[in-house]
Motif scaffolding. Structure first.
Motif, PDB file in Angstrom:
ATOM      1  N   ASP A  26       0.850  -1.188   0.000  1.00 29.19           N
ATOM      2  CA  ASP A  26       0.000   0.000   0.000  1.00 29.19           C
ATOM      3  C   ASP A  26       0.890   1.244   0.000  1.00 29.19           C
ATOM      4  N   GLN A  27       0.309   2.405   0.144  1.00 26.39           N
ATOM      5  CA  GLN A  27       1.073   3.653   0.100  1.00 26.39           C
ATOM      6  C   GLN A  27       2.053   3.810   1.264  1.00 26.39           C
TER       7      GLN A  27
ATOM      8  N   ARG B 210       9.954   6.985  -5.348  1.00 24.57           N
ATOM      9  CA  ARG B 210       9.716   7.406  -6.738  1.00 24.57           C
ATOM     10  C   ARG B 210       8.568   6.606  -7.358  1.00 24.57           C
ATOM     11  N   SER B 211       8.506   5.310  -7.076  1.00 28.73           N
ATOM     12  CA  SER B 211       7.403   4.493  -7.599  1.00 28.73           C
ATOM     13  C   SER B 211       6.072   4.918  -6.991  1.00 28.73           C
ATOM     14  N   LEU B 212       6.097   5.247  -5.710  1.00 32.21           N
ATOM     15  CA  LEU B 212       4.870   5.730  -5.066  1.00 32.21           C
ATOM     16  C   LEU B 212       4.432   7.074  -5.636  1.00 32.21           C
ATOM     17  N   ALA B 213       5.356   7.768  -6.297  1.00 30.79           N
ATOM     18  CA  ALA B 213       5.034   9.044  -6.947  1.00 30.79           C
ATOM     19  C   ALA B 213       4.669   8.848  -8.415  1.00 30.79           C
ATOM     20  N   GLY B 214       4.709   7.594  -8.905  1.00 33.15           N
ATOM     21  CA  GLY B 214       4.273   7.316 -10.274  1.00 33.15           C
ATOM     22  C   GLY B 214       5.333   6.783 -11.206  1.00 33.15           C
ATOM     23  N   SER B 215       6.555   6.688 -10.777  1.00 36.49           N
ATOM     24  CA  SER B 215       7.653   6.229 -11.632  1.00 36.49           C
ATOM     25  C   SER B 215       7.709   4.697 -11.692  1.00 36.49           C
ATOM     26  N   VAL B 216       8.102   4.187 -12.850  1.00 34.40           N
ATOM     27  CA  VAL B 216       8.391   2.754 -12.997  1.00 34.40           C
ATOM     28  C   VAL B 216       9.908   2.632 -12.990  1.00 34.40           C
TER      29      VAL B 216
ATOM     30  N   ARG C  55       6.765  -0.734  -9.657  1.00 33.05           N
ATOM     31  CA  ARG C  55       5.839   0.159 -10.358  1.00 33.05           C
ATOM     32  C   ARG C  55       4.623   0.447  -9.504  1.00 33.05           C
ATOM     33  N   PRO C  56       3.998   1.588  -9.748  1.00 28.22           N
ATOM     34  CA  PRO C  56       2.791   1.913  -8.976  1.00 28.22           C
ATOM     35  C   PRO C  56       1.598   1.071  -9.432  1.00 28.22           C
ATOM     36  N   TRP C  57       0.660   0.860  -8.524  1.00 27.66           N
ATOM     37  CA  TRP C  57      -0.648   0.335  -8.919  1.00 27.66           C
ATOM     38  C   TRP C  57      -1.672   1.417  -8.580  1.00 27.66           C
ATOM     39  N   TYR C  58      -2.767   1.395  -9.324  1.00 29.57           N
ATOM     40  CA  TYR C  58      -3.742   2.490  -9.241  1.00 29.57           C
ATOM     41  C   TYR C  58      -5.083   2.020  -8.691  1.00 29.57           C
ATOM     42  N   THR C  59      -5.717   2.879  -7.931  1.00 27.84           N
ATOM     43  CA  THR C  59      -7.048   2.603  -7.401  1.00 27.84           C
ATOM     44  C   THR C  59      -8.082   2.818  -8.504  1.00 27.84           C
ATOM     45  N   SER C  60      -9.308   2.422  -8.253  1.00 28.45           N
ATOM     46  CA  SER C  60     -10.381   2.614  -9.237  1.00 28.45           C
ATOM     47  C   SER C  60     -10.669   4.097  -9.471  1.00 28.45           C
TER      48      SER C  60
ATOM     49  N   GLY D  15      -2.361   3.616  -5.416  1.00 26.93           N
ATOM     50  CA  GLY D  15      -2.728   2.874  -4.209  1.00 26.93           C
ATOM     51  C   GLY D  15      -1.537   2.305  -3.484  1.00 26.93           C
ATOM     52  N   GLY D  16      -0.419   2.177  -4.197  1.00 25.27           N
ATOM     53  CA  GLY D  16       0.788   1.583  -3.629  1.00 25.27           C
ATOM     54  C   GLY D  16       1.709   1.175  -4.762  1.00 25.27           C
ATOM     55  N   ILE D  17       2.565   0.187  -4.480  1.00 25.05           N
ATOM     56  CA  ILE D  17       3.470  -0.287  -5.526  1.00 25.05           C
ATOM     57  C   ILE D  17       3.463  -1.802  -5.622  1.00 25.05           C
ATOM     58  N   ILE D  18       3.850  -2.254  -6.788  1.00 28.12           N
ATOM     59  CA  ILE D  18       4.051  -3.679  -7.061  1.00 28.12           C
ATOM     60  C   ILE D  18       5.549  -3.851  -7.278  1.00 28.12           C
ATOM     61  N   MET D  19       6.129  -4.793  -6.556  1.00 29.69           N
ATOM     62  CA  MET D  19       7.546  -5.078  -6.712  1.00 29.69           C
ATOM     63  C   MET D  19       7.680  -6.523  -7.191  1.00 29.69           C
ATOM     64  N   MET D  20       8.291  -6.670  -8.363  1.00 23.64           N
ATOM     65  CA  MET D  20       8.533  -7.989  -8.935  1.00 23.64           C
ATOM     66  C   MET D  20      10.036  -8.195  -8.984  1.00 23.64           C
ATOM     67  N   THR D  21      10.495  -9.305  -8.427  1.00 21.85           N
ATOM     68  CA  THR D  21      11.927  -9.555  -8.410  1.00 21.85           C
ATOM     69  C   THR D  21      12.224 -10.993  -8.805  1.00 21.85           C
ATOM     70  N   GLU D  22      13.441 -11.169  -9.248  1.00 21.90           N
ATOM     71  CA  GLU D  22      13.938 -12.509  -9.549  1.00 21.90           C
ATOM     72  C   GLU D  22      15.362 -12.573  -9.008  1.00 21.90           C
ATOM     73  N   VAL D  23      15.620 -13.515  -8.128  1.00 18.28           N
ATOM     74  CA  VAL D  23      16.966 -13.693  -7.604  1.00 18.28           C
ATOM     75  C   VAL D  23      17.795 -14.357  -8.697  1.00 18.28           C
ATOM     76  N   ILE D  24      18.879 -13.686  -9.085  1.00 14.84           N
ATOM     77  CA  ILE D  24      19.739 -14.219 -10.157  1.00 14.84           C
ATOM     78  C   ILE D  24      21.148 -14.498  -9.639  1.00 14.84           C
TER      79      ILE D  24
END
Length: 170
Positions: free
Chosen positions: A65-66, A110-116, A139-144, A149-158
């Protein structure tokens, strides 16, 4: 007497009208309750599907969330970051990982401010000295209503890929 009969007739007609209107409203209320129950069931099914997809996605995924509190998290995220034994939903990411460097907090901001934000290869040194290499996107996710609304974090351990790459280089 004629006035009384007319008054009784008008009262009777008004009463009949009110009974009819009450019946119509009761029917409309029943229809609305049925539709609301169906909408709640559909929403629950949608929520269950989302939770299932996030839980079992093959890469590490966390949704915040935020205030950077966990909303949803994949099993892979819990495993990759060694927190499978913790209940993280509702907790602050910074409480779960107090050793997060300032640069990551800035990425989150920065992501919470809209940046990817993203990196194909990023080194993270844990508090215990362990080095973890990640590929990630935040990246940010958006409310209706269109707000963040917050951010989505996708990671891959390499880390293992990096180790093999280094061995091949040597």
């Amino acid at each position: 007497m004629a006035v009384m009969n007319a008054s009784n007739s008008a009262t009777h007609e008004s009463t009949e009208f009110l009974y009819q209107r009450i019946a119509e409203l009761e029917q409309a209320n029943y229809v609305l309750q049925t539709e609301c129950a169906a909408a709640r069931a559909a929403r629950q099914q949608s929520d269950d599907l989302l939770h299932s997809v996030v839980k079992h996605v093959p890469n590490a995924l966390a949704i915040f969330d935020q205030n950077m509190r966990y909303v949803l998290v994949s099993d892979r995220f819990l495993t990759d970051y060694g927190i499978a034994d913790q209940q993280v939903i509702g907790r602050s990411h910074y409480a779960v990982f107090p050793d997060i460097p300032q640069r990551w907090r800035e990425i989150h901001a920065r992501s919470l401010a809209g940046s990817v934000e993203r990196a194909e290869e990023d080194m993270f040194v844990r508090e215990d000295g362990t080095i973890v290499y990640n590929r990630w996107e935040c990246r940010p996710w958006y409310t209706s209503q269109g707000g963040i609304g917050g951010i989505i974090m996708m990671t891959e351990v390499i880390t293992e890929h990096k180790r093999v790459e280094e061995e091949l280089r040597q």
